[in-house]
Design a protein around this motif. Structure first.
Motif, mmCIF file in Angstrom:
data_model
loop_
_atom_site.group_PDB
_atom_site.id
_atom_site.type_symbol
_atom_site.label_atom_id
_atom_site.label_comp_id
_atom_site.label_asym_id
_atom_site.label_seq_id
_atom_site.Cartn_x
_atom_site.Cartn_y
_atom_site.Cartn_z
ATOM 1 N N THR A 161 -31.120 34.045 -26.849
ATOM 2 C CA THR A 161 -29.961 34.937 -26.874
ATOM 3 C C THR A 161 -28.732 34.183 -27.340
ATOM 4 N N LEU A 162 -28.062 34.730 -28.343
ATOM 5 C CA LEU A 162 -26.728 34.287 -28.724
ATOM 6 C C LEU A 162 -25.745 35.283 -28.132
ATOM 7 N N LEU B 273 -25.440 27.434 -30.513
ATOM 8 C CA LEU B 273 -26.168 27.573 -31.767
ATOM 9 C C LEU B 273 -25.404 28.535 -32.652
ATOM 10 N N ALA B 274 -25.207 28.175 -33.911
ATOM 11 C CA ALA B 274 -24.483 29.011 -34.875
ATOM 12 C C ALA B 274 -23.084 29.373 -34.358
ATOM 13 N N GLY B 275 -22.485 28.467 -33.624
ATOM 14 C CA GLY B 275 -21.140 28.689 -33.117
ATOM 15 C C GLY B 275 -21.056 29.629 -31.929
ATOM 16 N N THR C 41 -25.532 37.699 -35.493
ATOM 17 C CA THR C 41 -25.476 36.347 -36.041
ATOM 18 C C THR C 41 -26.870 35.958 -36.508
ATOM 19 N N PRO C 42 -27.159 36.012 -37.816
ATOM 20 C CA PRO C 42 -28.487 35.626 -38.295
ATOM 21 C C PRO C 42 -28.701 34.121 -38.163
ATOM 22 N N LEU C 43 -29.963 33.728 -38.084
ATOM 23 C CA LEU C 43 -30.311 32.322 -37.924
ATOM 24 C C LEU C 43 -31.188 31.844 -39.072
ATOM 25 N N ALA D 65 -33.774 22.477 -34.886
ATOM 26 C CA ALA D 65 -32.997 21.403 -34.270
ATOM 27 C C ALA D 65 -32.534 21.803 -32.868
ATOM 28 N N PHE D 66 -32.167 23.055 -32.691
ATOM 29 C CA PHE D 66 -31.743 23.537 -31.381
ATOM 30 C C PHE D 66 -32.899 23.496 -30.384
#
Length: 316
Positions: free
Chosen positions: A51-52, A93-95, A5-7, A14-15
């Motif tokens: 970590t996502l 973050l990012a779902g 999952t790229p950011l 914001a996170f």
């Protein structure tokens, strides 16, 4: 690069704002991961890892957070989840479920010596002793039942030379399962490979990536660890490395007779677990820009573990 999952910079800023750690200076994806998306994050007030979580049910994440809090409180060099200004350890973050942790010092050791192995054995014993009195229960999602469910179909795809090796190992798992489950238990790292340990010079400075952690037999965790830290390229155990790791572990937690008897089988079971998970990952991510570890490495190790000549030390 193993970033699933790229950011983008703006949502990341914001996170990070609720942590009160200052302005975002820089971030980059970490290539070594094979299951989650990890990023080095530089903020004005320090260095961190984001970590996502890509795999596993999100309901397990409070377990990981609590376990790392316990180990951190016990003085082990582990990451732990930082809390936002609202007291949140787990956010999104990012779902994806997201955790921010301090970045530990040190580097991975890819060619360990006996000293490195002794340091790892000592730390693993400390981890087990920190939790065995009050285990945080979480069964592994890649435990014995999973191996027996996934293994036969995967073994059937092997050639006639290799297939009997896996079939015999699966039969051994089925036969010994209850005895293995009855061994002394604690919380396990369950993935204590070279790429999950950091050394600062000769000093073990960090143990990372607890997303396979679970409750279970301590000997299984030791077998997973030794299979990686003490194996030569052809899969054979390096005696000096193995004796150093096992001796350092036993100095803190002596072994029992049941553990000594099942030790060779646990080394084989640990090979099966990682051959299966690597093979599944290789199939799932074939042709993608994702780090895939070689499944055959564990076939070579399994072949070498048919006869184990390095027993547990000082079994009582």
């Amino acid at each position: 690069m193993s970033v699933f999952t790229p950011l983008e910079r703006e949502p990341l800023e914001a996170f990070l704002a609720p942590y009160g750690l200052g302005r975002l200076v820089h971030f980059q994806g970490i290539a070594e991961g094979s299951e989650n998306s990890n990023f080095f994050v530089s903020l004005e007030r320090g260095e961190f890892v984001l970590t996502l979580v890509e795999r596993g049910p999100s309901g397990d994440l409070p377990f990981f957070i609590e376990l790392l809090d316990v180990l951190h409180a016990a003085g082990l060099p582990v990451p732990y989840a930082l809390r936002s200004d609202a007291g949140e350890a787990l956010r999104e973050l990012a779902g994806k479920p997201a955790l921010l942790q301090p970045r530990l010092p040190g580097r991975h050791v890819h060619a360990p010596n006996a000293h490195h192995c002794a340091e790892v054995g000592d730390l693993l014993a400390r981890l087990h002793l920190a939790t065995r009195g009050q285990i945080l229960e979480r069964p592994s999602d890649r435990g014995l039942d999973w191996m027996l469910a996934e293994g036969p179909a995967r073994a059937a795809r092997l050639d006639a030379t290799t297939r009997p090796l896996l079939e015999a190992a699966l039969a051994e798992i089925a036969a010994l399962g209850e005895r293995v489950r009855g061994l002394p238990r604690a919380n396990l790292h369950a993935d204590l490979f070279r790429d999950n340990v950091l050394f600062d010079g000769a000093h073990l400075a960090g143990l990372i990536d607890f997303y396979n952690a679970c409750s279970g037999p301590m000997l299984y965790d030791l077998a997973i660890c030794l299979n990686d830290w003490c194996s030569a390229a052809d899969g054979r155990l390096e005696p000096a490395h193995a004796h150093a790791l096992l001796g350092a572990y036993a100095a803190r937690r002596p072994f029992g007779a049941a553990e000594a008897e099942l030790w060779p089988a646990l080394l084989r079971i640990a090979c099966v677990r990682f051959w299966l998970s690597r093979q599944i990952a290789a199939d799932a991510f074939a042709g993608q820009d994702v780090l895939i570890h070689d499944p055959d490495e564990f076939l070579r190790r399994l072949a070498q573990r048919q006869r184990v000549e390095i027993p547990l030390p000082f079994a009582l």
